[in-house]
Motif scaffolding. Structure first.
Motif, PDB file in Angstrom:
ATOM      1  N   ALA A   1      45.362  40.438  45.264  1.00  0.00           N
ATOM      2  CA  ALA A   1      46.638  40.912  44.734  1.00  0.00           C
ATOM      3  C   ALA A   1      46.394  42.046  43.751  1.00  0.00           C
ATOM      4  O   ALA A   1      45.360  42.089  43.085  1.00  0.00           O
ATOM      5  CB  ALA A   1      47.391  39.777  44.042  1.00  0.00           C
ATOM      6  N   TYR A 188      52.179  36.644  32.933  1.00  0.00           N
ATOM      7  CA  TYR A 188      52.180  35.295  33.502  1.00  0.00           C
ATOM      8  C   TYR A 188      53.048  35.242  34.747  1.00  0.00           C
ATOM      9  O   TYR A 188      52.654  34.697  35.788  1.00  0.00           O
ATOM     10  CB  TYR A 188      52.697  34.302  32.450  1.00  0.00           C
ATOM     11  N   VAL A 191      51.469  37.020  37.829  1.00  0.00           N
ATOM     12  CA  VAL A 191      50.418  36.216  38.451  1.00  0.00           C
ATOM     13  C   VAL A 191      51.031  35.039  39.217  1.00  0.00           C
ATOM     14  O   VAL A 191      50.592  34.692  40.316  1.00  0.00           O
ATOM     15  CB  VAL A 191      49.420  35.712  37.389  1.00  0.00           C
ATOM     16  N   TYR A 192      52.072  34.438  38.644  1.00  0.00           N
ATOM     17  CA  TYR A 192      52.734  33.302  39.292  1.00  0.00           C
ATOM     18  C   TYR A 192      53.300  33.722  40.650  1.00  0.00           C
ATOM     19  O   TYR A 192      53.138  33.013  41.659  1.00  0.00           O
ATOM     20  CB  TYR A 192      53.838  32.771  38.382  1.00  0.00           C
ATOM     21  N   ALA A 194      52.371  36.328  42.483  1.00  0.00           N
ATOM     22  CA  ALA A 194      51.276  36.689  43.378  1.00  0.00           C
ATOM     23  C   ALA A 194      50.650  35.448  44.010  1.00  0.00           C
ATOM     24  O   ALA A 194      50.361  35.425  45.217  1.00  0.00           O
ATOM     25  CB  ALA A 194      50.215  37.483  42.619  1.00  0.00           C
ATOM     26  N   LYS A 195      50.469  34.403  43.205  1.00  0.00           N
ATOM     27  CA  LYS A 195      49.858  33.183  43.737  1.00  0.00           C
ATOM     28  C   LYS A 195      50.758  32.510  44.769  1.00  0.00           C
ATOM     29  O   LYS A 195      50.261  31.992  45.787  1.00  0.00           O
ATOM     30  CB  LYS A 195      49.531  32.200  42.605  1.00  0.00           C
ATOM     31  N   LEU A 196      52.063  32.525  44.522  1.00  0.00           N
ATOM     32  CA  LEU A 196      52.972  31.948  45.516  1.00  0.00           C
ATOM     33  C   LEU A 196      52.829  32.656  46.857  1.00  0.00           C
ATOM     34  O   LEU A 196      52.770  32.024  47.917  1.00  0.00           O
ATOM     35  CB  LEU A 196      54.419  32.036  45.027  1.00  0.00           C
ATOM     36  N   LEU A 198      50.236  34.451  47.938  1.00  0.00           N
ATOM     37  CA  LEU A 198      48.908  34.196  48.486  1.00  0.00           C
ATOM     38  C   LEU A 198      48.775  32.790  49.057  1.00  0.00           C
ATOM     39  O   LEU A 198      48.004  32.552  49.987  1.00  0.00           O
ATOM     40  CB  LEU A 198      47.849  34.418  47.399  1.00  0.00           C
ATOM     41  N   ASP A 199      49.534  31.848  48.494  1.00  0.00           N
ATOM     42  CA  ASP A 199      49.511  30.471  48.977  1.00  0.00           C
ATOM     43  C   ASP A 199      50.457  30.246  50.155  1.00  0.00           C
ATOM     44  O   ASP A 199      50.672  29.102  50.578  1.00  0.00           O
ATOM     45  CB  ASP A 199      49.882  29.506  47.840  1.00  0.00           C
ATOM     46  N   LYS A 202      55.882  32.475  49.953  1.00  0.00           N
ATOM     47  CA  LYS A 202      56.750  33.602  49.612  1.00  0.00           C
ATOM     48  C   LYS A 202      58.226  33.244  49.734  1.00  0.00           C
ATOM     49  O   LYS A 202      59.074  33.760  49.000  1.00  0.00           O
ATOM     50  CB  LYS A 202      56.422  34.789  50.518  1.00  0.00           C
TER      51      LYS A 202
END
Length: 244
Positions: A1, A188, A191-192, A194-196, A198-199, A202
């Motif tokens: 990301a 914060y 990043v939150y 982006a992680k959603l 990537l996991d 979306k």
């Protein structure tokens, strides 16, 4: 990301397009509707921010009437003037006793200019009760003028100044309140999001997304999530944010 606070939203579009082609997640802050970004997050709503600044000015003045002036960085800085427009619209509607003694002054990008402009205003308008300053240097300059004139406690200064620069003026009372937002919260949230993505989650990023500590967005439109998270700095809490 890749997480970016763009200085030039348009110039970054080609790089973001290449990143997306490689399935790299792109998240921005302070760049609403950023093209080729998966999402953008805003920590303030511009209208609500300007209105909150006006409410703080009235609160610290201790009266709903009196003379005041508005400082902006320049007459072409979009955000500053949107905030000023919102503040003045609220004042006209809710506080008819307030009087803007002159059209907004483009003095908030230069502390020395803001100081001299404030000194001139105090001389020309001895009944002035407040300076509402949008732009990082306006409030420190106005606070200097208030301090030099021995008017601490008699003139209110509200501004959008970083904690490290605002601290000395907040502590001696020449600067009443600084209103901005917390960049740590923005980081914060980026990043939150982006992680959603990537996991593979979306689809969870919508108007009902509840980010821990931030809650749900005030508005979700296009790829932009807008929060209403103003950070209010006073002499009592400014040292907690001394890192920026």
């Amino acid at each position: 990301a890749i997480l970016v606070v763009p200085n030039d939203a348009k110039s970054i579009e080609p790089a973001f397009a290449r990143a997306q082609a490689k399935k790299i997640v792109t998240i921005t802050h302070e760049s609403p509707d950023q093209k080729n970004a998966d999402f953008d997050i805003e920590m303030i709503d511009n209208v609500a921010f300007g209105e909150k600044a006006m409410e703080l000015m009235v609160e610290k003045m201790g009266t709903t009437s009196g003379e005041f002036v508005v400082f902006v960085g320049s007459l072409t800085v979009p955000a500053h003037n949107i905030w000023a427009d919102a503040a003045l619209a609220l004042a006209k509607k809710k506080y008819p006793g307030l009087k803007e003694v002159a059209t907004r002054f483009p003095a908030s990008e230069d502390q020395n200019l803001a100081r001299q402009t404030a000194l001139d205003i105090i001389t020309a308008h001895p009944n002035i009760k407040a300076f509402l300053c949008f732009g990082s240097q306006g409030a420190p300059g106005a606070a200097q003028a208030v301090r030099e004139k021995g008017l601490i406690g008699k003139i209110t200064v509200i501004g959008t100044t970083s904690p490290s620069q605002a601290a000395q003026y907040l502590k001696d009372g020449s600067f009443s309140v600084s209103i901005l937002w917390d960049p740590a919260e923005a980081g914060y949230a980026m990043v939150y999001l982006a992680k959603l993505v990537l996991d593979g989650k979306k689809n969870l990023i919508n108007a009902d997304l509840d980010i821990p500590t931030l809650g749900k967005p005030l508005l979700f439109k296009g790829n932009t999530l807008v929060y209403d998270r103003p950070l209010i700095l006073t002499k009592d809490n400014v040292d907690q944010f001394s890192g920026f």
